[in-house]
Design an enzyme around this catalytic site. Structure first.
Site, mmCIF file in Angstrom:
data_model
loop_
_atom_site.group_PDB
_atom_site.id
_atom_site.type_symbol
_atom_site.label_atom_id
_atom_site.label_comp_id
_atom_site.label_asym_id
_atom_site.label_seq_id
_atom_site.Cartn_x
_atom_site.Cartn_y
_atom_site.Cartn_z
ATOM 1 C CG HIS A 8 -2.053 1.000 1.406
ATOM 2 N ND1 HIS A 8 -3.020 0.869 2.228
ATOM 3 C CD2 HIS A 8 -2.220 2.115 0.587
ATOM 4 C CE1 HIS A 8 -3.862 1.681 1.994
ATOM 5 N NE2 HIS A 8 -3.262 2.723 1.162
ATOM 6 N NE ARG A 73 -2.137 13.274 -4.346
ATOM 7 C CZ ARG A 73 -2.911 14.246 -3.786
ATOM 8 N NH1 ARG A 73 -2.665 14.571 -2.313
ATOM 9 N NH2 ARG A 73 -3.632 14.887 -4.664
ATOM 10 C CB ALA A 74 -6.166 6.904 -2.094
ATOM 11 C CG HIS A 180 -7.654 3.302 -0.888
ATOM 12 N ND1 HIS A 180 -7.955 4.418 -0.466
ATOM 13 C CD2 HIS A 180 -6.735 2.923 0.199
ATOM 14 C CE1 HIS A 180 -7.223 4.967 0.392
ATOM 15 N NE2 HIS A 180 -6.451 3.946 0.678
ATOM 16 C CE1 TYR A 196 -8.771 8.153 2.208
ATOM 17 C CE2 TYR A 196 -6.787 7.080 2.887
ATOM 18 C CZ TYR A 196 -7.385 8.191 1.859
ATOM 19 O OH TYR A 196 -6.641 8.658 1.108
ATOM 20 C CG HIS A 225 -6.801 2.280 5.834
ATOM 21 N ND1 HIS A 225 -7.712 2.484 4.724
ATOM 22 C CD2 HIS A 225 -5.723 2.958 5.154
ATOM 23 C CE1 HIS A 225 -7.327 3.201 3.899
ATOM 24 N NE2 HIS A 225 -6.035 3.489 3.996
ATOM 25 C CD GLU A 286 -2.886 4.626 4.155
ATOM 26 O OE1 GLU A 286 -2.786 4.799 5.259
ATOM 27 O OE2 GLU A 286 -3.997 5.089 3.483
HETATM 28 ZN ZN LIG Z 1 -4.983 4.019 2.255
#
Ligand SMILES: [Zn+2]
Length: 346
Positions: A8, A73-74, A180, A196, A225, A286
């Site tokens: 991640h 990037r999410a 995600h 999130y 997460h 992350e």
């Molecule tokens: Zn994340």
């Protein structure tokens, strides 16, 4: 001796030129005279190298991880902004940058793609970009946003046939998705603190309610997460599954569903690994991502998650599953990449 694979890794240090390209793209939506002339942001290899050497690569070395599954990037996906065409162009540009980094640092980064989702648009529009990323760019997975509306949850649940074209393609290509969300445009939900974790928990509950893996027995999904609230409330979820006459979670979900280790304290990781079978846990940090800074209780970065795994009272064999072998199993195309760059032999 084994490898440490971080599944991640968001490209949070991308050059300013990427944001500027995005700003111009969005400005072109409201003012036709400001439409983009160049279809790609002008970014040199040296600029890309610098962002990685000062950022993710430096931290990989400091913390002793070997390989990062690297994606745009999410928060930057922002599927709720613009329209289908905007998302398609934006995903292509972001994925191309990730591809270039995987070419510049082939032993350190492997690509995971952003999908060009857009609210109300069937995700079948994502198939060409997914196929391009996997077949032409060598990517091994994708990030799937269960809520392209950005905090208002307007799409059907993940178990609805609405999503099936995408799952069919993933199965065909043998790539997993990390579920995600992106940014939140709902002021009730802080993006990384609430949206999130809600997204993770919501996805897990959707999977319990549905029967997705009956239709897709080889589909693989990663809930990031640490699985949101799921491990902490495992009894609630087992009980709900039982009330719904679903099979035990081990059969219902755990052949196909995985959790990462982006949980930023020791007792959280202790709980995750105590509740969820080791076979279903993938190492991830992350970094450089949601939570930056040093925990005054430990003196170490919150997202230095390797330390928490190292501290676990489990066997080396189980640690190796978390650090390496589970990722190589879930991201089935990864071994071919690792072989090609000499990280594994055989
Ligand atoms: Zn994340």
């Amino acid at each position: 001796m084994h490898m440490i694979i971080d599944c991640h890794g968001p490209y949070t240090t991308s050059p300013k030129a990427l944001d500027e390209w995005r700003d111009r793209q969005l400005a072109g939506l409201v003012d036709g005279s400001r439409k983009l002339a160049a279809s790609e942001p002008q970014i040199s290899d040296d600029q890309l190298r610098e962002t990685i050497q000062l950022g993710q690569l430096r931290i990989q070395r400091e913390r002793g991880s070997d390989l990062t599954l690297f994606s745009p990037r999410a928060v930057g996906m922002a599927h709720h902004v613009g329209n289908q065409r905007v998302s398609e162009d934006w995903a292509r540009v972001c994925n191309n940058l990730i591809f270039r980094i995987t070419e510049l640092f082939p032993r350190n980064f492997v690509g995971v793609c952003q999908l060009p989702q857009s609210p109300g648009v069937n995700p079948s529009n994502c198939l060409p970009e997914l196929e391009r990323c996997v077949k032409e760019l060598g990517f091994v997975g994708c990030n799937l946003n269960p809520d392209p509306s950005g905090g208002y949850w307007k799409e059907p649940p993940l178990t609805d046939p609405w999503w099936y074209p995408l799952f069919e393609k993933m199965v065909e290509l043998d790539v997993p998705a990390m579920i995600h969300v992106s940014g939140s445009c709902n002021p009730c939900f802080h993006a990384t603190g609430a949206h999130y974790i809600n997204g993770d928990t919501t996805a897990f509950m959707q999977l319990i309610q549905g029967d997705l893996f009956k239709d897709f027995p080889t589909l693989k999904l990663i809930i990031p997460h640490g699985g949101g609230a799921a491990p902490y409330h495992w009894g609630r979820y087992r009980g709900l599954a039982q009330m719904m006459k679903k099979p035990l979670l081990a059969q219902h979900l755990l052949r196909n569903t995985y959790f990462d280790t982006c949980v930023y304290h020791q007792r959280g990781i202790d709980l995750l690994t105590d509740v969820v079978p080791t076979d279903n846990i993938l190492f991830a940090s992350e970094m450089l991502g949601a939570v930056q800074g040093i925990d005054p209780q430990t003196g170490h970065n919150y997202d230095d998650t390797r330390r928490y795994i190292d501290e676990l009272a489990i066997s080396d064999e189980h640690k190796r599953k978390i650090f390496e072998t589970n990722a190589r199993k879930v991201y089935a195309r990864l071994d071919k990449r690792l072989n090609a760059v000499g990280l594994i032999h055989g």
